[in-house]
Design a protein around this motif. Structure first.
Motif, PDB file in Angstrom:
ATOM      1  N   GLY A 296       0.847  -1.187   0.000  1.00 48.39           N
ATOM      2  CA  GLY A 296       0.000   0.000   0.000  1.00 48.39           C
ATOM      3  C   GLY A 296       0.882   1.236   0.000  1.00 48.39           C
ATOM      4  O   GLY A 296       2.113   1.131  -0.126  1.00 48.39           O
ATOM      5  N   PRO A 297       0.301   2.418   0.156  1.00 48.57           N
ATOM      6  CA  PRO A 297       1.102   3.647   0.130  1.00 48.57           C
ATOM      7  C   PRO A 297       2.228   3.641   1.166  1.00 48.57           C
ATOM      8  O   PRO A 297       3.355   4.019   0.869  1.00 48.57           O
ATOM      9  CB  PRO A 297       0.099   4.753   0.431  1.00 48.57           C
ATOM     10  N   SER A 298       1.945   3.178   2.379  1.00 47.47           N
ATOM     11  CA  SER A 298       2.980   3.166   3.420  1.00 47.47           C
ATOM     12  C   SER A 298       4.070   2.154   3.100  1.00 47.47           C
ATOM     13  O   SER A 298       5.257   2.426   3.294  1.00 47.47           O
ATOM     14  CB  SER A 298       2.357   2.841   4.785  1.00 47.47           C
ATOM     15  N   GLY A 299       3.689   0.976   2.609  1.00 48.97           N
ATOM     16  CA  GLY A 299       4.673  -0.042   2.258  1.00 48.97           C
ATOM     17  C   GLY A 299       5.558   0.388   1.107  1.00 48.97           C
ATOM     18  O   GLY A 299       6.773   0.163   1.122  1.00 48.97           O
ATOM     19  N   LEU A 300       4.965   1.023   0.097  1.00 45.03           N
ATOM     20  CA  LEU A 300       5.750   1.488  -1.048  1.00 45.03           C
ATOM     21  C   LEU A 300       6.713   2.603  -0.628  1.00 45.03           C
ATOM     22  O   LEU A 300       7.862   2.636  -1.060  1.00 45.03           O
ATOM     23  CB  LEU A 300       4.836   1.958  -2.182  1.00 45.03           C
ATOM     24  N   MET A 301       6.249   3.498   0.246  1.00 42.06           N
ATOM     25  CA  MET A 301       7.136   4.562   0.737  1.00 42.06           C
ATOM     26  C   MET A 301       8.229   3.977   1.611  1.00 42.06           C
ATOM     27  O   MET A 301       9.384   4.429   1.551  1.00 42.06           O
ATOM     28  CB  MET A 301       6.322   5.603   1.509  1.00 42.06           C
TER      29      MET A 301
ATOM     30  N   ARG B 251      -2.392  -6.783  -7.127  1.00 40.98           N
ATOM     31  CA  ARG B 251      -1.709  -5.563  -7.558  1.00 40.98           C
ATOM     32  C   ARG B 251      -1.254  -4.753  -6.358  1.00 40.98           C
ATOM     33  O   ARG B 251      -1.908  -4.753  -5.326  1.00 40.98           O
ATOM     34  CB  ARG B 251      -2.656  -4.688  -8.382  1.00 40.98           C
ATOM     35  N   PRO B 252      -0.162  -4.035  -6.495  1.00 44.44           N
ATOM     36  CA  PRO B 252       0.240  -3.132  -5.423  1.00 44.44           C
ATOM     37  C   PRO B 252      -0.672  -1.917  -5.384  1.00 44.44           C
ATOM     38  O   PRO B 252      -1.373  -1.643  -6.358  1.00 44.44           O
ATOM     39  CB  PRO B 252       1.671  -2.741  -5.796  1.00 44.44           C
ATOM     40  N   GLY B 253      -0.637  -1.204  -4.302  1.00 39.25           N
ATOM     41  CA  GLY B 253      -1.390   0.043  -4.211  1.00 39.25           C
ATOM     42  C   GLY B 253      -2.272   0.140  -2.992  1.00 39.25           C
ATOM     43  O   GLY B 253      -2.486   1.219  -2.469  1.00 39.25           O
ATOM     44  N   GLY B 254      -2.780  -0.981  -2.518  1.00 37.01           N
ATOM     45  CA  GLY B 254      -3.630  -0.963  -1.334  1.00 37.01           C
ATOM     46  C   GLY B 254      -4.722   0.066  -1.434  1.00 37.01           C
ATOM     47  O   GLY B 254      -5.368   0.220  -2.468  1.00 37.01           O
ATOM     48  N   ILE B 255      -4.918   0.821  -0.375  1.00 37.29           N
ATOM     49  CA  ILE B 255      -5.967   1.832  -0.326  1.00 37.29           C
ATOM     50  C   ILE B 255      -5.750   2.933  -1.369  1.00 37.29           C
ATOM     51  O   ILE B 255      -6.687   3.600  -1.780  1.00 37.29           O
ATOM     52  CB  ILE B 255      -6.077   2.426   1.088  1.00 37.29           C
ATOM     53  N   ALA B 256      -4.507   3.109  -1.811  1.00 39.99           N
ATOM     54  CA  ALA B 256      -4.213   4.157  -2.801  1.00 39.99           C
ATOM     55  C   ALA B 256      -4.843   3.849  -4.149  1.00 39.99           C
ATOM     56  O   ALA B 256      -4.972   4.728  -4.983  1.00 39.99           O
ATOM     57  CB  ALA B 256      -2.710   4.335  -2.968  1.00 39.99           C
ATOM     58  N   ALA B 257      -5.228   2.618  -4.382  1.00 37.36           N
ATOM     59  CA  ALA B 257      -5.822   2.261  -5.670  1.00 37.36           C
ATOM     60  C   ALA B 257      -7.270   2.734  -5.779  1.00 37.36           C
ATOM     61  O   ALA B 257      -7.859   2.686  -6.839  1.00 37.36           O
ATOM     62  CB  ALA B 257      -5.747   0.752  -5.875  1.00 37.36           C
ATOM     63  N   PHE B 258      -7.830   3.198  -4.666  1.00 34.35           N
ATOM     64  CA  PHE B 258      -9.240   3.574  -4.645  1.00 34.35           C
ATOM     65  C   PHE B 258      -9.421   4.947  -4.029  1.00 34.35           C
ATOM     66  O   PHE B 258      -8.707   5.325  -3.112  1.00 34.35           O
ATOM     67  CB  PHE B 258     -10.048   2.563  -3.819  1.00 34.35           C
ATOM     68  N   GLY B 259     -10.392   5.668  -4.512  1.00 31.08           N
ATOM     69  CA  GLY B 259     -10.802   6.905  -3.873  1.00 31.08           C
ATOM     70  C   GLY B 259      -9.780   8.012  -3.880  1.00 31.08           C
ATOM     71  O   GLY B 259      -8.887   8.080  -4.714  1.00 31.08           O
ATOM     72  N   THR B 260      -9.940   8.892  -2.906  1.00 30.74           N
ATOM     73  CA  THR B 260      -9.110  10.074  -2.761  1.00 30.74           C
ATOM     74  C   THR B 260      -8.477  10.057  -1.384  1.00 30.74           C
ATOM     75  O   THR B 260      -9.120   9.707  -0.405  1.00 30.74           O
ATOM     76  CB  THR B 260      -9.970  11.343  -2.925  1.00 30.74           C
ATOM     77  N   LEU B 261      -7.221  10.435  -1.308  1.00 31.20           N
ATOM     78  CA  LEU B 261      -6.506  10.479  -0.036  1.00 31.20           C
ATOM     79  C   LEU B 261      -6.331  11.929   0.389  1.00 31.20           C
ATOM     80  O   LEU B 261      -5.898  12.768  -0.403  1.00 31.20           O
ATOM     81  CB  LEU B 261      -5.138   9.824  -0.170  1.00 31.20           C
ATOM     82  N   THR B 262      -6.668  12.218   1.618  1.00 32.13           N
ATOM     83  CA  THR B 262      -6.421  13.535   2.192  1.00 32.13           C
ATOM     84  C   THR B 262      -5.253  13.389   3.141  1.00 32.13           C
ATOM     85  O   THR B 262      -5.382  12.798   4.210  1.00 32.13           O
ATOM     86  CB  THR B 262      -7.668  14.060   2.923  1.00 32.13           C
ATOM     87  N   ILE B 263      -4.100  13.869   2.736  1.00 32.67           N
ATOM     88  CA  ILE B 263      -2.891  13.726   3.524  1.00 32.67           C
ATOM     89  C   ILE B 263      -2.837  14.808   4.607  1.00 32.67           C
ATOM     90  O   ILE B 263      -2.520  14.545   5.742  1.00 32.67           O
ATOM     91  CB  ILE B 263      -1.633  13.795   2.632  1.00 32.67           C
ATOM     92  N   THR B 264      -3.142  16.021   4.253  1.00 36.45           N
ATOM     93  CA  THR B 264      -3.261  17.129   5.207  1.00 36.45           C
ATOM     94  C   THR B 264      -4.524  17.885   4.809  1.00 36.45           C
ATOM     95  O   THR B 264      -5.183  17.536   3.832  1.00 36.45           O
ATOM     96  CB  THR B 264      -2.046  18.077   5.130  1.00 36.45           C
ATOM     97  N   ASN B 265      -4.838  18.918   5.546  1.00 37.44           N
ATOM     98  CA  ASN B 265      -6.039  19.696   5.199  1.00 37.44           C
ATOM     99  C   ASN B 265      -5.950  20.327   3.820  1.00 37.44           C
ATOM    100  O   ASN B 265      -6.955  20.577   3.185  1.00 37.44           O
ATOM    101  CB  ASN B 265      -6.280  20.791   6.243  1.00 37.44           C
ATOM    102  N   GLY B 266      -4.725  20.565   3.355  1.00 33.54           N
ATOM    103  CA  GLY B 266      -4.565  21.236   2.074  1.00 33.54           C
ATOM    104  C   GLY B 266      -4.084  20.361   0.941  1.00 33.54           C
ATOM    105  O   GLY B 266      -4.014  20.811  -0.195  1.00 33.54           O
TER     106      GLY B 266
END
Length: 110
Positions: A16-21, A51-66
């Motif tokens: 997922g995003p954390s594993g890839l990072m 496939r790789p990607g986990g939760i990043a493969a779906f929807g929208t991610l809000t990392i910070t408020n901006g």
């Protein structure tokens, strides 16, 4: 017949995003591009899904408020950064256990 154990500097469980990072950081030893290629670590990423990607493969991610990013774009960006590094991503492989073998850890897989 089982494959011989590969020696890796780091094994990341989950692509997922954390594993890839984590794989990106572990391979380079730093999140910056200043590490010389001779010092890159060998990283294996195990992903139980197709496939790789986990939760990043779906929807929208809000990392910070901006900072809002479509998940698929984040996955593509991370995979692109990993492309030329000594990182192997194995899909359809679940980690089933972790055990100590002398001075190393071994990961059992499906």
């Amino acid at each position: 017949m089982p494959r011989p154990a590969a020696l890796n500097d780091v094994i990341v469980i989950g692509a997922g995003p954390s594993g890839l990072m984590a794989a990106l950081s572990a391979s380079q030893g730093t999140p910056y591009w200043s590490t010389p290629p001779s010092r890159f670590g060998r990283v294996l990423v195990l992903e139980e899904h197709a496939r790789p990607g986990g939760i990043a493969a779906f929807g929208t991610l809000t990392i910070t408020n901006g900072w809002i990013l479509k998940g698929g774009h984040l996955k593509v960006m991370l995979l692109d950064q990993l492309r030329d590094l000594p990182v192997e991503i194995r899909t359809d492989v679940a980690a089933t256990g972790i055990r100590r073998e002398r001075d190393r850890l071994a990961v059992d897989t499906s």
